[in-house]
Design an enzyme around this catalytic site. Structure first.
Site, short mmCIF file in Angstrom:
data_model
loop_
_atom_site.label_atom_id
_atom_site.label_comp_id
_atom_site.label_asym_id
_atom_site.label_seq_id
_atom_site.Cartn_x
_atom_site.Cartn_y
_atom_site.Cartn_z
N ASP A 187 4.22 -14.39 11.99
CA ASP A 187 2.90 -14.83 11.55
C ASP A 187 1.91 -13.67 11.65
O ASP A 187 1.42 -13.35 12.75
CB ASP A 187 2.46 -16.01 12.42
CG ASP A 187 1.18 -16.66 11.94
OD1 ASP A 187 0.43 -16.02 11.17
OD2 ASP A 187 0.91 -17.81 12.35
N GLU B 44 0.82 -1.22 0.00
CA GLU B 44 0.00 0.00 0.00
C GLU B 44 0.85 1.26 0.00
O GLU B 44 1.67 1.46 0.91
CB GLU B 44 -0.93 0.01 1.21
CG GLU B 44 -1.88 1.19 1.21
CD GLU B 44 -2.90 1.14 2.33
OE1 GLU B 44 -3.51 2.17 2.63
OE2 GLU B 44 -3.08 0.07 2.92
N LYS C 166 -7.18 -0.23 11.72
CA LYS C 166 -6.56 -0.64 10.46
C LYS C 166 -5.34 0.21 10.18
O LYS C 166 -4.30 -0.29 9.72
CB LYS C 166 -7.58 -0.51 9.32
CG LYS C 166 -7.11 -1.15 8.00
CD LYS C 166 -6.41 -0.18 7.08
CE LYS C 166 -6.02 -0.85 5.77
NZ LYS C 166 -5.27 0.07 4.88
N HIS D 64 -1.96 10.49 0.34
CA HIS D 64 -2.18 9.11 -0.09
C HIS D 64 -2.31 9.01 -1.61
O HIS D 64 -1.70 8.15 -2.24
CB HIS D 64 -3.43 8.54 0.58
CG HIS D 64 -3.72 7.13 0.21
ND1 HIS D 64 -2.98 6.07 0.70
CD2 HIS D 64 -4.65 6.58 -0.60
CE1 HIS D 64 -3.46 4.94 0.21
NE2 HIS D 64 -4.48 5.22 -0.58
#
Length: 410
Positions: free
Chosen positions: A270, A76, A254, A363
């Site tokens: 993991d 991202e 998030k 962004h």
């Protein structure tokens, strides 16, 4: 002087070598395009290829007075840039303070439809020494390192009798160790209770929490549209919103996990275990809080981070080893505290953008490069197309049109 983010990947690696952060061997490893075929074939089943993602670095995140260089793997745009900006802001205020408790994993041995819970619990308690001996014999190398089974508790949940095993995995994440010990203890307990075990396996829920905190002078977080005090007030308000609105909390979290999971992946850990533990812990609540206190903006985060620094893919993946070395990560606590600090500064950068110019300004500027690649741009075309994309038309169709025009001129 050329800034770090403006250099080529090779020049960035060379600078890290000159700074003593990255070894020549580590730089060579990071420059390689993929895994050795034998390593890839033996890490998973039915391996048919390799999947590449970019590996970046967050520069100079200060955690408990130690400056860390944290590797991140993500697809991202803006994640590494935001984390770097958050680290810069934290460093202006003395960096992040973090703490981590003893590293433990928990496994459960479960029996279904036990006739007499009290009698079963007494039986387990009477043979506690035997069960510890069984656990130690199942993984003697863990015991030699000071780890292994540390506690057995017995409880009733509805119709289930649950033996909860608290295990010290030393510097490993501990999943395989926990499962080995759980299965050994399960076989012995089944004999004591004369009843088959329903399940014996680790739990990805965790009571082991890692904390990080940063205190900011509002003047250091000012943005072009707003002064620092106003930005700080808005960040605190956004934090309050995330505490009472589960939908906002999901996006709030998030943003935190953008940084945490990217660094977890870079170190060969993991990501699913971390995501499961965090999801169980949050239950719709925000991971971090931001409050005004004494004229300062104080950010705090607390979250479970089941990770390790040895074993499994961590030891098998050369780039994971390079990432740990580059960050000066030697213990599980080092990694956990660095991850918590990274999540906090990632959150800071996102909230500051929301409180100031908005999230899309930075962004979408970086997203333009991804659009250029998706449109088919290669090499120098990528930057050229991204630069020519108008801010109000940053979509794939526009990127393809700009690329066609660019190639037509050539």
């Amino acid at each position: 002087m050329t800034k770090f983010y403006e250099k080529t990947p090779a020049a960035r690696r060379q600078q890290l070598i000159e700074e003593g952060i990255l070894s020549n061997r580590g730089a060579d490893c990071l420059a390689e395009k993929g895994l050795d075929d034998a390593v890839a074939a033996n890490l998973i089943e039915n391996q048919i290829g390799q999947f590449a993602l970019p590996l970046g670095v967050v520069r100079n995140l200060t955690v408990n007075g130690t400056v860390r260089q944290l590797a991140m793997v993500t697809e991202e745009p803006s994640v590494v840039a935001a984390a770097s900006n958050g680290a810069r802001l934290a460093n202006l205020n003395g960096g992040v303070k973090a703490s981590a408790g003893p590293h433990r994993v928990i496994a459960e041995v479960v029996f279904d439809d036990v006739a007499d819970f009290d009698a079963a619990s007494r039986m387990i308690d009477q043979h506690r020494e035997m069960l510890f001996a069984v656990a130690n014999a199942a993984h003697p190398s863990a015991v030699k390192r000071g780890g292994g089974l540390k506690q057995i508790t017995c409880e009733q949940r509805d119709r289930f009798l649950i033996l909860q095993l608290t295990i010290d995995p030393s510097q490993a994440m501990g999943a395989n160790l926990a499962n080995t010990i759980a299965e050994a203890v399960a076989a012995a307990a089944a004999g004591l209770l004369d009843q088959p075990v329903l399940v014996a396996i680790l739990t990805n829920g965790s009571s082991e929490l890692v904390s990080a905190e940063v205190t900011l002078d509002p003047s250091t977080i000012a943005t072009a549209p707003g002064n620092g005090a106003t930005i700080a007030e808005k960040i605190a308000a956004l934090s309050d919103l995330a505490q009472c609105d589960p939908l906002r909390a999901a996006t709030h979290n998030k943003g935190i996990m953008n940084g945490v999971e990217a660094a977890v992946l870079a170190t060969g850990n993991d990501t699913r275990a971390v995501a499961a533990a965090v999801g169980a812990y949050t239950q719709g609540k925000a991971l971090s809080t931001w409050q005004l206190a004494g004229g300062q903006l104080v950010g705090h985060i607390k979250l479970p981070l089941p990770v390790g620094v040895v074993g499994g893919a961590i030891s098998a993946l050369p780039k994971a080893q390079a990432a740990l070395s580059m960050g000066g990560i030697r213990t599980v606590a080092d990694l956990q505290m660095s991850l918590a600090a990274l999540g906090l500064v990632q959150n800071l950068a996102a909230l500051r953008a929301l409180a100031g110019p908005g999230i899309q300004a930075g962004h979408m500027a970086l997203q333009a490069r991804a659009l250029a690649i998706a449109a088919g741009a290669t090499g120098d075309e990528i930057a050229a197309v991204a630069d020519r994309l108008p801010a109000q038309a940053r979509d794939l169709a526009s990127a393809r049109k700009v690329l066609e025009e660019l190639r037509g001129k050539h």
